[in-house]
Design a protein around this motif. Structure first.
Motif, mmCIF file in Angstrom:
data_model
loop_
_atom_site.group_PDB
_atom_site.id
_atom_site.type_symbol
_atom_site.label_atom_id
_atom_site.label_comp_id
_atom_site.label_asym_id
_atom_site.label_seq_id
_atom_site.Cartn_x
_atom_site.Cartn_y
_atom_site.Cartn_z
ATOM 1 N N UNK A 90 0.829 -1.213 0.000
ATOM 2 C CA UNK A 90 0.000 0.000 0.000
ATOM 3 C C UNK A 90 0.865 1.267 0.000
ATOM 4 N N UNK A 91 2.115 1.134 -0.414
ATOM 5 C CA UNK A 91 3.043 2.268 -0.341
ATOM 6 C C UNK A 91 2.647 3.431 -1.251
ATOM 7 N N UNK A 92 1.826 3.164 -2.264
ATOM 8 C CA UNK A 92 1.397 4.228 -3.171
ATOM 9 C C UNK A 92 0.113 4.911 -2.700
ATOM 10 N N UNK A 93 -0.543 4.329 -1.706
ATOM 11 C CA UNK A 93 -1.781 4.910 -1.175
ATOM 12 C C UNK A 93 -1.470 5.825 0.006
ATOM 13 N N UNK A 94 -2.444 6.630 0.384
ATOM 14 C CA UNK A 94 -2.284 7.466 1.572
ATOM 15 C C UNK A 94 -2.548 6.631 2.821
ATOM 16 N N UNK A 95 -1.679 6.784 3.811
ATOM 17 C CA UNK A 95 -1.794 5.963 5.015
ATOM 18 C C UNK A 95 -1.276 6.720 6.233
ATOM 19 N N UNK A 113 13.053 1.032 8.540
ATOM 20 C CA UNK A 113 11.975 0.184 8.008
ATOM 21 C C UNK A 113 11.417 0.706 6.691
ATOM 22 N N UNK A 114 11.279 2.016 6.597
ATOM 23 C CA UNK A 114 10.563 2.605 5.466
ATOM 24 C C UNK A 114 11.428 2.798 4.224
ATOM 25 N N UNK A 115 12.719 2.521 4.326
ATOM 26 C CA UNK A 115 13.599 2.753 3.184
ATOM 27 C C UNK A 115 13.251 1.877 1.982
ATOM 28 N N UNK A 116 12.706 0.696 2.219
ATOM 29 C CA UNK A 116 12.393 -0.189 1.087
ATOM 30 C C UNK A 116 10.897 -0.228 0.783
ATOM 31 N N UNK A 117 10.183 0.818 1.205
ATOM 32 C CA UNK A 117 8.731 0.871 0.972
ATOM 33 C C UNK A 117 8.395 1.878 -0.130
ATOM 34 N N UNK A 250 -6.450 6.368 3.078
ATOM 35 C CA UNK A 250 -7.133 5.102 2.828
ATOM 36 C C UNK A 250 -6.849 4.021 3.864
ATOM 37 N N UNK A 251 -5.695 4.130 4.544
ATOM 38 C CA UNK A 251 -5.299 3.037 5.427
ATOM 39 C C UNK A 251 -4.758 3.561 6.762
ATOM 40 N N UNK A 252 -5.010 2.786 7.796
ATOM 41 C CA UNK A 252 -4.349 2.974 9.086
ATOM 42 C C UNK A 252 -3.405 1.790 9.270
ATOM 43 N N UNK A 253 -2.134 2.079 9.491
ATOM 44 C CA UNK A 253 -1.150 1.015 9.715
ATOM 45 C C UNK A 253 -0.821 0.984 11.202
ATOM 46 N N UNK A 254 -1.355 -0.002 11.882
ATOM 47 C CA UNK A 254 -1.076 -0.166 13.306
ATOM 48 C C UNK A 254 0.313 -0.791 13.436
ATOM 49 N N UNK A 255 1.258 -0.014 13.932
ATOM 50 C CA UNK A 255 2.667 -0.410 13.963
ATOM 51 C C UNK A 255 3.119 -0.608 15.401
ATOM 52 N N UNK A 256 3.632 -1.793 15.687
ATOM 53 C CA UNK A 256 4.063 -2.124 17.045
ATOM 54 C C UNK A 256 5.549 -2.449 17.042
ATOM 55 N N UNK A 257 6.312 -1.670 17.795
ATOM 56 C CA UNK A 257 7.765 -1.867 17.883
ATOM 57 C C UNK A 257 8.092 -2.609 19.172
ATOM 58 N N UNK A 258 8.902 -3.653 19.046
ATOM 59 C CA UNK A 258 9.313 -4.445 20.213
ATOM 60 C C UNK A 258 10.825 -4.598 20.218
#
Length: 357
Positions: A90-95, A113-117, A250-258
């Motif tokens: 979904x990297x081309x959509x708004x999120x 993380x986002x460098x390859x998205x 268009x999207x919510x990305x629930x991101x959990x860092x551990x």
């Protein structure tokens, strides 16, 4: 005594390495940030003639700068393992990314993380504490259009109004598509106790690994960026206008860092590299915005539920060393995130050559 003496060379090397890395970071900033600023100034005529192309170029340079920050951890052996759904799709959509917040290293982890998205990181807006405005990276964030938010009850209402205005003026005009938000409003260690007291008073779950989120900024972002719908189509305008309009968030990305053993990385560790190599784990879940309620109470409950689920995810991780499988899968699948050393060499070379010009 002998054991202590044996430790001296190792600790001495850690100190020397940290000093070398700090010097490299200073050099990196001295060549990369002024180069970025100079290119932005030189390209101002293009901004007038072709705004979209200007922000495309600026976003590309911004991605390179974030890649350099990511490389500081990469070279120290701080890597990332990704779990859950594939957000590259979904990297081309708004999120909007909703991220739990443990330490300053969370930001660096996301930069990696986002460098390859795709171009997501180039078209990204961060919501960050206002103190970052006064750091070496502050000028870059100001140009790019990141938002600096001042914490505290006395500032809250004013900051939300400023955020609304900022998004209206800068988000789509600069061709931004992603936005990163830490809804907890502070680091876990600082907010945990007050969050637990609030939860007890309001009959909410007792959370240990996350805190109850604040929903003001989330509500503002949704109200500004979600495209209004009427009878299944965008409201207002003729067909040509509708085609040119953004589809909205268009999207919510629930991101959990551990972090292993729940020991988060901070920015000092990321820069100096004095901790042993470690793997940070990042879990993604994707929710369509159309399924997210916009009314205040319903949105608050929706956010609370996501963070209750984050608590469960983190509890599972700290017990087993892995996140649970995605619904419908028997085993959890992880993906190792990699940075290309060749690409890093090229962007560093470009920065140095630009500084020499």
């Amino acid at each position: 005594m002998a054991a202590t003496l044996e430790e001296v060379p190792r600790r001495g090397w850690i100190l020397v390495k940290a000093l070398m890395r700090f010097a490299f970071m200073i050099f990196n900033n001295l060549v990369a940030i002024p180069s970025y600023v100079c290119y932005v100034i030189v390209l101002q005529p293009l901004r007038v003639l072709d705004r979209k192309r200007f922000w495309y170029i600026e976003g590309t340079m911004y991605k390179w700068l974030l890649g350099m920050v990511a490389s500081w951890g990469w070279f120290a052996g701080y890597t990332v393992m990704e779990w859950g759904e594939d957000i590259k799709a979904i990297s081309e959509d708004e999120a909007m990314m909703l991220v739990n917040h443990q330490a300053t290293g969370d930001v660096c982890t996301l930069m990696m993380c986002l460098q390859d998205k795709g171009r997501a990181v180039a078209q990204l807006i961060w919501l960050m504490d206002h103190i970052f405005k006064y750091t070496n990276f502050g000028i870059v964030s100001l140009i790019h259009g990141d938002f600096f938010i001042r914490q505290g009850k006395s500032h809250r209402d004013q900051q939300l109004l400023l955020l609304k205005k900022h998004l209206e003026n800068n988000y789509r005009s600069r061709d931004r598509k992603w936005i990163v938000l830490f809804p907890e409003g502070g680091f876990l260690r600082k907010r945990r106790e007050t969050s637990q007291v609030y939860a007890k008073k309001n009959n909410l779950p007792f959370l240990t690994h996350v805190t109850l989120p604040r929903f003001g900024a989330t509500k503002i972002i949704l109200s500004v960026l979600v495209a209004r719908q009427e009878n299944g189509s965008q409201a207002g305008g003729d067909a040509k206008e509708l085609e040119s309009k953004s589809k909205g968030l268009q999207w919510i990305i629930d991101t959990t860092i551990a972090y292993p053993k729940a020991e988060p990385l901070d920015i000092q560790t990321w820069i100096l590299g004095y901790r042993k190599p470690t793997v940070t784990h990042v879990h993604y879940r994707i929710f369509p915005v159309k399924d997210v309620p916009l009314e205040t109470d319903d949105l608050a409950n929706w956010l609370y539920q996501r963070f209750i689920e984050k608590e469960d995810l983190l509890s599972h991780f700290y017990k087993t060393g892995a996140f649970p499988p995605v619904k419908g899968q028997k085993e959890a699948v992880s993906r190792e995130m990699n940075l290309s050393n060749t690409w890093l060499f090229l962007i560093y070379s470009f920065a140095v050559l630009s500084a020499c010009m």
